[in-house]
Structure formats: structure tokens, C-alpha cells
Design a protein around this motif. Structure first.
Motif, PDB file in Angstrom:
ATOM      1  N   HIS A   1     -22.850  99.169  22.861  1.00  0.00           N
ATOM      2  CA  HIS A   1     -23.378  98.642  21.603  1.00  0.00           C
ATOM      3  C   HIS A   1     -22.237  98.000  20.814  1.00  0.00           C
ATOM      4  O   HIS A   1     -21.124  98.489  20.869  1.00  0.00           O
ATOM      5  N   VAL A   2     -22.548  96.940  20.075  1.00  0.00           N
ATOM      6  CA  VAL A   2     -21.584  96.369  19.137  1.00  0.00           C
ATOM      7  C   VAL A   2     -22.178  96.456  17.749  1.00  0.00           C
ATOM      8  O   VAL A   2     -23.380  96.330  17.566  1.00  0.00           O
ATOM      9  N   GLU A   3     -21.324  96.720  16.785  1.00  0.00           N
ATOM     10  CA  GLU A   3     -21.799  96.904  15.410  1.00  0.00           C
ATOM     11  C   GLU A   3     -20.941  96.174  14.409  1.00  0.00           C
ATOM     12  O   GLU A   3     -19.742  96.136  14.523  1.00  0.00           O
ATOM     13  N   LYS A   4     -21.522  95.579  13.484  1.00  0.00           N
ATOM     14  CA  LYS A   4     -20.982  95.100  12.222  1.00  0.00           C
ATOM     15  C   LYS A   4     -22.184  95.056  11.301  1.00  0.00           C
ATOM     16  O   LYS A   4     -22.237  94.362  10.330  1.00  0.00           O
ATOM     17  N   GLY A   5     -23.186  95.755  11.750  1.00  0.00           N
ATOM     18  CA  GLY A   5     -24.395  95.721  10.966  1.00  0.00           C
ATOM     19  C   GLY A   5     -25.636  96.287  11.580  1.00  0.00           C
ATOM     20  O   GLY A   5     -26.281  97.021  10.921  1.00  0.00           O
ATOM     21  N   PRO A   6     -26.055  96.125  12.767  1.00  0.00           N
ATOM     22  CA  PRO A   6     -25.534  95.668  14.057  1.00  0.00           C
ATOM     23  C   PRO A   6     -25.700  94.156  14.260  1.00  0.00           C
ATOM     24  O   PRO A   6     -26.403  93.500  13.513  1.00  0.00           O
ATOM     25  N   PHE A   7     -25.066  93.643  15.293  1.00  0.00           N
ATOM     26  CA  PHE A   7     -25.260  92.251  15.669  1.00  0.00           C
ATOM     27  C   PHE A   7     -26.696  92.078  16.143  1.00  0.00           C
ATOM     28  O   PHE A   7     -27.309  93.012  16.645  1.00  0.00           O
TER      29      PHE A   7
ATOM     30  N   ASN B   1     -26.660  96.352   3.543  1.00  0.00           N
ATOM     31  CA  ASN B   1     -26.676  96.368   2.079  1.00  0.00           C
ATOM     32  C   ASN B   1     -27.759  95.465   1.498  1.00  0.00           C
ATOM     33  O   ASN B   1     -28.462  95.839   0.566  1.00  0.00           O
ATOM     34  N   SER B   2     -27.872  94.252   2.045  1.00  0.00           N
ATOM     35  CA  SER B   2     -28.861  93.318   1.518  1.00  0.00           C
ATOM     36  C   SER B   2     -30.170  93.382   2.288  1.00  0.00           C
ATOM     37  O   SER B   2     -31.197  92.893   1.801  1.00  0.00           O
ATOM     38  N   GLY B   3     -30.159  93.940   3.490  1.00  0.00           N
ATOM     39  CA  GLY B   3     -31.366  94.004   4.314  1.00  0.00           C
ATOM     40  C   GLY B   3     -31.693  92.677   4.962  1.00  0.00           C
ATOM     41  O   GLY B   3     -32.806  92.466   5.430  1.00  0.00           O
TER      42      GLY B   3
END
Length: 111
Positions: free
Chosen positions: A38-44, A101-103
Motif C-alpha cells: 500500500h502507498v499512503e499520503k492520503g491514500p493515493f 482533512n478536506s474529504g
């Protein structure tokens, strides 16, 4: 006495030339694996690309890379039957990600 010294010298010489002291050459062996995660920054989100870069033991680039795309919107990726001789891999994700945060999905890509 002289005969014993010559025999001792020849015996020592034979041991120093044994096969055990010869240098060995390691062959590179291709390993076939399934690389996934898995990759995450939000997720992608789906459509983002994942790049795997081959690295040496000293973490220097070997100049070879492989690309794949995310499978879904939760950041899952897979490189099925991945074949490499590298000691290490560096993974990099590039694409849009979901902002908790913003959805919403941002309008710019993340590297």
C-alpha cells in the motif's frame, strides 16, 4: 634435519595453495517474487503510478526501473512475478491522493 625442514616447507606451500583460498565469483541470480503493498499520503487514488528502482548494496542506482499502477482507491499495488537481481528496491509513488482533512482529491499531484 635438513630433510625435515624441506618437507615442512613443501607441506606449508601445499596448504597455502589450497582451493579454499582461491577467490570465488558470485553469479547474479534472478529472483522471481510478487511485490505488493500500500502507498499512503492520503491514500493515493487509482491510476497513480508506482515505480520500483533497483539499488546496489551501497544503495546506488543500478539504472533499472519497473512501473505499475494502483489497483484501487485505497492505495494497493502489485508487481506480479517481479524478476530482479537487485539487493534493494526503492519504491516511489506519483499521482493524486485523497485528502482526509478536506474529504476531497487535490487538483495537484504528489510526488
Amino acid at each position: 634435519m635438513r630433510y625435515q625442514l624441506v618437507l615442512l616447507f613443501i607441506t606449508g606451500l601445499m596448504h597455502s595453495c589450497s582451493k579454499e583460498s582461491a577467490p570465488t565469483i558470485e553469479k547474479e541470480v534472478n529472483q522471481i517474487i510478487t511485490l505488493s503493498g500500500h502507498v499512503e499520503k492520503g491514500p493515493f487514488v487509482r491510476g497513480a503510478t508506482i515505480t520500483a528502482y533497483e539499488l546496489t548494496k551501497n544503495l546506488a542506482s543500478r539504472g533499472k526501473s519497473y512501473k505499475s499502477e494502483l489497483l484501487n482507491n485505497i492505495g494497493e499495488f502489485s508487481f506480479p512475478k517481479f524478476e530482479s537481481t537487485a539487493d534493494y528496491l526503492e519504491l516511489s509513488a506519483n499521482g493524486y491522493y485523497f485528502n482526509e482533512n478536506s474529504g476531497q482529491n487535490p487538483n495537484q499531484q504528489s510526488l
